[in-house]
Design an enzyme around this catalytic site. Structure first.
Site, PDB file in Angstrom:
ATOM      1  N   HIS A 179       5.420   2.172   1.838  1.00 48.43           N
ATOM      2  CA  HIS A 179       5.234   2.598   3.172  1.00 48.43           C
ATOM      3  C   HIS A 179       4.076   3.672   3.533  1.00 48.43           C
ATOM      4  CE1 HIS A 179       6.669   2.443   7.217  1.00 48.43           C
ATOM      5  NE2 HIS A 179       7.547   1.668   6.970  1.00 48.43           N
ATOM      6  N   GLU A 313       2.339  -2.883   4.924  1.00 47.97           N
ATOM      7  CA  GLU A 313       3.596  -3.044   3.984  1.00 47.97           C
ATOM      8  C   GLU A 313       3.551  -4.573   3.437  1.00 47.97           C
ATOM      9  OE1 GLU A 313       7.287  -1.707   6.002  1.00 47.97           O
ATOM     10  OE2 GLU A 313       5.945  -1.171   7.607  1.00 47.97           O
TER      11      GLU A 313
END
Ligand code: G6D
Length: 350
Positions: A179, A313
Site C-alpha cells: 500500500h 495496489e
C-alpha cells in the site's frame, strides 16, 4: 549496495527496526520490521536532486493507532471481502468485519500490524530485505496457519521488486499487496493531481456504495477511466462520472493486460521528471488517489491533504472469492504461492 539498520522504536517491549537499502546511484528504500512498512524511497529528479517519493506518518504510534496503511504489506487479503463472507469447497467462512459490513485489508489483525522477522542479503547488483511472518490459524478469522515471506529487493537498475511467497496447512485465502503511496514531486504538500498516469488496462470495475465490485468489467475506452494514453490524474478525478464523484476520486480496480515485454502502468510527474513504472503477475491494480484529507495524524505537523499520494495496489481483483471470473485467491496445502510486482524508478522530461 549498502544495507544499514537502526532501532526505529518499541512496540509492547519489542524492538522495531528500520532497514535501508541504498544503491551506488544513491537511490534508497527504507522499511520497518513492523508491517514491512516502507518509510522512504529516495530518488533523483531531472536535476539530480534526491527526495522521498512516498507518503509516511512520522511515528510508530500513529501507525498503530490510526492504521493509515501507508507503505505496508496488506493481507492476508487486500481490499474488501463482501459481508466478510465466503466459501471454499462449499465450506462457509465468516470473518470479523472491520469496515461497515466488509472485511478490509486483512481485517482487524492484518499483516500491516505484525512485527516480521527480517534478514538482509546483498551482492553487487542488488540488496534484499526478507520479511517472514507466520499467521496463525484463525487470525482475523481466516482458516489455516500461513507461512508468509515477502522480499523487497532494490537493484542497481533502480528497481524495487516485491516477491510474495506463502504456504498453508489448510485451504484459505491469500491475496496480498503493498500500500505504498507515491508522490513524485518529493513534497507531500503538493497534490498528485498533475501527475500523469498511463495504464495497460482495457476495463475498470465499478463499485457499489460499500466499495464492493458490482461484478462486471466495464470497457474504459472513452470514459474517464481510460488511461491507455498518459493523462493528468486531475482529468479523471475532476470528472463528473458518478463512480468517481461518489468517492471524490479514484478508488477502483483496473483489469490489466498481461505484462508481455513492457510495463503495465506508468506514473509521471512532469515537474520533477520522476517516473515510476510497474509490472505484476496479478490481474489488476487498484488505483487509490487518497481522496480525503486526514487529520487524525500529521505529516510535517499538518493534516495529510486530499490527493497527497496515489497508491498503485497490484493484486488479484478484490472480492475475487465472491465474484465470478475475478481470479483465484484460494491457496491450498502443498501449494507454494508466489507472486511478483516490480516498480522501476527513472527520470524523463517531456
Ligand atoms: C484501499 O480501496 C481502499 C480504500 O478505499 C481505503 O480507504 C484505503 O485502502 C485505505 O486502497
Amino acid at each position: 549496495m549498502d544495507v544499514t539498520k537502526k532501532v526505529f522504536g518499541y512496540l509492547e517491549g519489542q524492538e522495531v527496526r528500520e532497514y535501508t537499502l541504498t544503491n551506488s546511484q544513491g537511490v534508497s528504500l527504507s522499511a520497518l520490521s513492523y508491517g514491512a512498512i516502507v518509510t522512504q524511497i529516495m530518488t533523483p529528479d531531472k536535476d539530480g536532486k534526491q527526495a522521498n517519493i512516498t507518503l509516511n506518518v512520522d511515528s510508530l504510534s500513529d501507525m498503530v493507532d490510526h492504521r493509515p496503511f501507508y507503505g505496508a504489506v496488506i493481507g492476508r487479503v487486500a481490499g474488501r471481502i463482501a459481508e466478510g463472507q465466503y466459501s471454499i469447497d462449499g465450506q462457509p467462512y465468516s470473518l470479523p468485519q472491520n469496515e461497515g459490513k466488509s472485511t478490509l485489508h486483512g481485517g482487524f489483525e492484518g499483516l500491516d500490524r505484525k512485527i516480521w522477522a527480517v534478514q538482509t542479503v546483498q551482492n553487487e547488483e542488488a540488496a534484499s530485505l526478507i520479511f517472514e511472518y507466520t499467521s496463525p490459524e484463525g487470525e482475523s478469522g481466516f482458516s489455516g496457519t500461513v507461512k508468509i515471506q515477502v522480499t523487497y529487493t532494490l537493484t542497481e537498475a533502480n528497481e524495487w521488486i516485491i516477491d510474495y511467497r506463502a504456504t498453508t496447512d489448510k485451504p484459505t485465502l491469500f491475496n496480498p499487496t503493498n500500500h505504498v503511496y507515491f508522490n513524485l514531486t518529493g513534497d507531500v504538500r503538493t497534490s498528485i493531481l498533475d501527475h500523469e498516469l498511463q495504464l495497460n488496462s482495457p476495463y475498470f470495475v465499478p463499485l457499489n456504495d460499500q466499495n464492493i465490485p458490482l461484478g462486471e468489467w466495464v470497457k474504459s475506452q472513452g470514459t474517464p477511466f481510460d488511461f491507455s494514453q498518459s493523462k493528468p490524474l486531475k482529468e479523471a478525478v475532476g470528472s463528473d462520472d458518478e463512480q468517481i464523484k461518489a468517492r471524490s476520486g479514484l478508488d477502483h480496480p483496473f483489469v490489466l493486460n498481461s505484462g508481455g515485454q513492457g510495463h503495465q502502468g506508468k506514473l509521471f510527474d512532469p515537474v520533477s521528471g520522476r517516473t515510476v513504472t510497474f509490472t505484476t503477475d496479478r490481474n489488476s491494480v487498484v488505483i487509490f488517489t487518497h481522496n480525503a484529507e486526514v487529520d487524525d495524524f500529521t505529516l510535517f505537523n499538518e493534516p495529510v491533504r486530499q490527493y497527497a499520494g496515489i497508491a498503485l495496489e497490484t493484486q488479484t481483483l478484490p472480492d475475487a472469492v465472491n465474484q465470478e471470473g475475478f481470479g483465484d485467491t484460494v491457496i491450498r496445502p502443498g501449494q507454494d504461492f508466489t507472486s511478483r510486482t516490480l516498480y522501476s524508478f527513472s527520470c524523463e522530461s517531456h
